[in-house]
Scaffold this motif. Structure first.
Motif, mmCIF file in Angstrom:
data_model
loop_
_atom_site.group_PDB
_atom_site.id
_atom_site.type_symbol
_atom_site.label_atom_id
_atom_site.label_comp_id
_atom_site.label_asym_id
_atom_site.label_seq_id
_atom_site.Cartn_x
_atom_site.Cartn_y
_atom_site.Cartn_z
ATOM 1 N N ASP A 69 0.827 -1.160 -0.140
ATOM 2 C CA ASP A 69 0.053 -0.117 0.122
ATOM 3 C C ASP A 69 0.797 1.443 0.143
ATOM 4 O O ASP A 69 0.384 2.182 -0.862
ATOM 5 C CB ASP A 69 -0.796 0.009 1.243
ATOM 6 N N ALA A 70 2.011 1.231 0.938
ATOM 7 C CA ALA A 70 2.966 2.402 1.014
ATOM 8 C C ALA A 70 3.577 2.531 -0.626
ATOM 9 O O ALA A 70 3.471 3.709 -1.100
ATOM 10 C CB ALA A 70 3.918 2.152 1.975
ATOM 11 N N ARG B 149 0.983 4.255 -2.928
ATOM 12 C CA ARG B 149 0.794 5.609 -2.592
ATOM 13 C C ARG B 149 1.923 6.496 -3.234
ATOM 14 O O ARG B 149 1.835 7.600 -3.664
ATOM 15 C CB ARG B 149 0.553 5.921 -1.154
ATOM 16 N N ARG C 247 1.432 7.056 -6.854
ATOM 17 C CA ARG C 247 0.326 7.801 -6.934
ATOM 18 C C ARG C 247 0.817 9.202 -6.958
ATOM 19 O O ARG C 247 0.290 9.987 -5.944
ATOM 20 C CB ARG C 247 -1.012 7.473 -6.635
ATOM 21 N N ARG C 248 1.543 9.905 -7.782
ATOM 22 C CA ARG C 248 2.282 11.372 -7.546
ATOM 23 C C ARG C 248 1.053 12.182 -8.072
ATOM 24 O O ARG C 248 0.879 11.829 -9.472
ATOM 25 C CB ARG C 248 3.411 11.453 -8.067
ATOM 26 N N GLY D 93 1.653 15.783 -2.423
ATOM 27 C CA GLY D 93 2.718 14.832 -2.653
ATOM 28 C C GLY D 93 4.003 15.073 -2.185
ATOM 29 O O GLY D 93 5.009 14.926 -2.251
#
Length: 559
Positions: A234-235, A238, A241-242, A558
Motif C-alpha cells: 500500500d505504501a 501511494r 500515485r504522484r 505529494g
C-alpha cells in the motif's frame, strides 16, 4: 517474512519515491607500494602523472560546460582541484625521488594534501573529499580502471551512498535516479542543493545506510526524512500515485487573499536563465556571477563579463534581475582575490571583503553590469554578498551609484547584518537573505557535516528569529526583504517566511510551481499564524512537524 525497517535522516528534497537500491561502488583500493623496476625512465613516468591530471581536468571542464547552475559551478571547482599544482608536483617528486609508480605517487601525494586540509579545518577540511575524488579519477586514468561514479543498473533506481563527491552529484540523471540516500551531508550541502535543483527526493545524514544492499526495495520520503526498507504494497502504491502538478509557474505568486509574493529564480549562467524563464519565473532573485570567474587564474575582462550578463538579462525583458557581485572565498577560492593559507576561510576574506585588497575586480564588475543593464530592458538590481556592517552597506551603495547602478542591496548572511538590518537598509535599497550561510553562522554548524545536519536547517527557530529581525528592519525603512537561500524552495517553509515579512522568494526553477501552489491555499493572516507556530517551537524538528501538520495541502500535493 521480511521486516519493515525505518531509517531516519534529514529530508532535504521533497517527494516520495519507491524503488530498488543501487549502491555507489566501493572506492578504488590503494595501489601497490611496489616501486618501479630498475632502469625505468622516471621523467617519462612522472610525465604520465601530468597527462592523467590534465585529462581529468579537461574532462571535468567539458562536463561543466554542458551543465547548468550549481552543477556547473561544482564541476568547475573540482576541475580546478585537478589542476592544482600542489598535488601534481608532490606526485612527480615521489616518482622521481623514490621510484614510486605514478598511481602510488598520486595516492600518497593526495594523502599529504588531505591531511593538510583536515588540519586547517573549516571550509578547507570540506575540500578533502574533493581531493579524494580527483585522486581516484587520476588513479583510474593511470591504471585503466573504471572511473568512479554513479552506477548504471539499466533501470531507474534509488541511489544509496556513504556520501557523494560533488562532481558525482552534479552529474546525476533525474530520469534514472528515483531518490537519493546518503549517510553524509546536510540540508545545505552541495548534495542537497543539487538534489533539489534536479527534483530528486533526497534524505541525507542517515545513520545505518550500510544496512541497505543492492536490490533492496525501499521507499524514500524526502519531505520528512524517512527511508523505509521493504515497505508494504500500500505504501509503495501511494508513493507511485504522484499527483499531477504544473511544471511551470503560470501566474504571479500570491497568497489566497491576494498578497503578492514575487517568485523568482536563482540563476548561475545564461543557460540557467533560459531554463528559469521557461519555468515561468517572475524574474531572477539571485544571479551568481561566479560562472565567469571560476577555474581561472586572473579575473575576466570587462568585455567578456558584459557579454555574459547581457545573455542573462535578455531572458527577462521588463523583469527584475538581481545580480550578486563576486562571491569568492570559502568553498569558492579564486587565486586572484583569495589567499590559500587562511586558517578559517568561512570566517575569512570572502564576498564583498575581497574588494578591500582587490578593488579593481569589483569596479570592473560594476562597470560590466552597468553596461549590460544600459543595453537591456531588464530591471537590474545589484547586491553585495557577506555584508556585515553599516559602513560596508553604505560604501557599496555609493560605489554602485558612481557606476550608474541606482538600485543596490545587500545580502544578509551573517547575524550582525540581520540584527542591524534597519540601519543597513537606511542605505541599501533592499535586502536578500542567504539562508544557507545565515544558518551556518547562526548555529555554528558546518553545513557539510552530517553529524550537524539537524542544526544546519533554516527551520531552526533561532534562524527564523534572524529572518524576522531582518524583515522588521525592512518594514522600518520601507524596504523589501527577499530570501534567496535554499529555504525559499521549501514549500512548507515558504508560508512561514511570508508570515515573517518576506516579500519575495528566489529558488531553483523546479521548485516554483510547488511553492506557488502552497502559497495560493493560505491567506496572509494564516502565514503569520504559521510563522508564530514555528517561532514558538523549541527546535527545528518540532517547528517543521507543527507547520506541516497545519498544512494538509502538502500531503495532497505529494510534498
Amino acid at each position: 517474512m521480511t521486516t519493515t525497517v525505518v531509517l531516519r535522516g534529514v529530508g532535504v528534497s521533497p517527494g516520495r519515491r519507491a524503488g530498488v537500491v543501487a549502491r555507489m561502488p566501493d572506492p578504488l583500493p590503494a595501489p601497490s607500494t611496489e616501486p618501479l623496476p630498475p632502469g625505468t625512465d622516471l621523467p617519462a613516468a612522472a610525465d604520465r602523472v601530468d597527462a592523467a591530471a590534465t585529462l581529468v581536468h579537461d574532462t571535468l571542464v567539458a562536463a561543466a560546460a554542458t551543465a547548468r547552475g550549481e552543477a556547473a559551478d561544482v564541476l568547475a571547482v573540482t576541475a580546478e582541484m585537478a589542476a592544482d599544482p600542489t598535488l601534481v608536483d608532490e606526485a612527480r617528486r615521489r616518482v622521481l625521488e623514490t621510484s614510486a609508480t605514478p598511481q602510488r605517487a598520486v595516492w600518497d601525494a593526495a594523502a599529504v594534501v588531505v591531511d593538510g586540509l583536515l588540519a586547517l579545518g573549516g571550509m578547507f577540511a570540506e575540500r578533502a573529499g574533493d581531493v579524494r575524488d580527483v585522486r581516484d579519477r587520476v588513479v583510474a586514468t593511470l591504471t585503466g580502471a573504471p572511473l568512479p561514479g554513479v552506477p548504471d543498473p539499466g533501470t531507474p533506481f534509488v541511489l544509496v551512498a556513504r556520501d557523494l563527491a560533488p562532481a558525482d552529484t552534479a552529474r546525476l540523471d533525474p530520469d534514472a535516479v528515483l531518490a537519493l540516500v546518503t549517510e553524509g551531508g546536510g540540508p545545505t550541502s552541495h548534495t542537497a542543493i543539487l538534489a533539489r535543483a534536479l527534483g530528486i527526493p533526497a534524505v541525507v545524514a542517515v545513520p545505518g545506510v550500510d544496512a541497505l544492499r543492492d536490490g533492496d526495495a525501499v521507499l524514500v520520503d524526502g519531505s520528512v526524512g524517512e527511508v523505509v526498507r521493504d515497505p508494504d504494497a500500500d505504501a509503495v502504491a501511494r508513493a507511485g500515485r504522484r499527483p499531477a502538478r504544473p511544471t511551470r509557474l503560470t501566474a504571479p505568486g500570491a497568497t489566497a487573499d491576494g498578497l503578492p509574493v514575487a517568485l523568482l529564480a536563482n540563476v548561475a549562467d545564461p543557460a540557467g536563465a533560459h531554463v528559469a524563464a521557461a519555468a515561468g519565473a517572475e524574474g531572477v532573485g539571485l544571479l551568481r556571477t561566479e560562472f565567469r570567474f571560476l577555474g581561472r587564474t586572473v579575473a575576466p575582462g570587462v568585455e567578456e563579463q558584459v557579454d555574459a550578463y547581457r545573455q542573462v538579462l535578455a531572458a527577462f525583458p521588463g523583469r527584475k534581475v538581481v545580480v550578486r557581485t563576486l562571491d569568492a572565498g570559502a568553498d569558492k577560492p579564486l587565486p586572484f582575490v583569495t589567499a590559500r593559507d587562511e586558517p578559517n576561510p568561512a570566517l575569512g576574506v570572502r564576498g564583498l571583503r575581497t574588494s578591500w585588497e582587490h578593488p579593481q575586480v569589483l569596479d570592473d564588475q560594476l562597470v560590466a553590469i552597468a553596461r549590460a543593464a544600459a543595453s537591456s530592458d531588464a530591471d537590474v538590481h545589484v547586491m553585495a554578498p557577506m555584508v556585515a556592517t553599516v559602513d560596508e552597506a553604505r560604501d557599496f551603495v555609493d560605489r554602485c551609484a558612481v557606476h550608474g547602478l541606482p538600485v543596490a542591496g545587500v545580502m544578509v548572511e551573517v547575524p550582525s547584518a540581520a540584527l542591524r538590518a534597519g540601519r543597513l537598509l537606511a542605505h541599501a535599497h533592499f535586502a536578500s537573505i542567504g539562508t544557507n550561510d545565515l544558518t551556518q553562522y547562526a548555529m555554528a554548524a558546518d553545513r557539510e557535516l552530517a553529524g550537524l545536519a539537524r542544526l544546519s536547517t533554516s527551520w531552526q527557530p533561532a534562524v527564523l528569529d534572524l529572518v524576522a529581525a531582518t524583515c522588521a528592519g525592512g518594514r522600518e525603512r520601507g524596504r523589501p526583504v527577499g530570501v534567496c537561500g535554499e529555504a525559499a524552495a521549501d514549500p512548507a517553509l515558504a508560508p512561514v517566511l511570508v508570515g515573517l515579512g518576506v516579500t519575495s522568494l528566489s529558488m531553483t526553477p523546479r521548485a516554483l510551481p510547488d511553492v506557488a501552489a502552497v502559497l495560493s491555499t493560505v491567506t496572509a493572516q494564516r502565514c503569520r499564524e504559521l510563522a508564530d507556530v514555528a517561532l514558538d517551537a523549541d527546535g527545528a524538528d518540532e517547528a517543521r512537524a507543527a507547520v506541516r501538520a497545519a498544512l494538509p495541502v502538502l500531503a495532497d500535493l505529494g510534498l
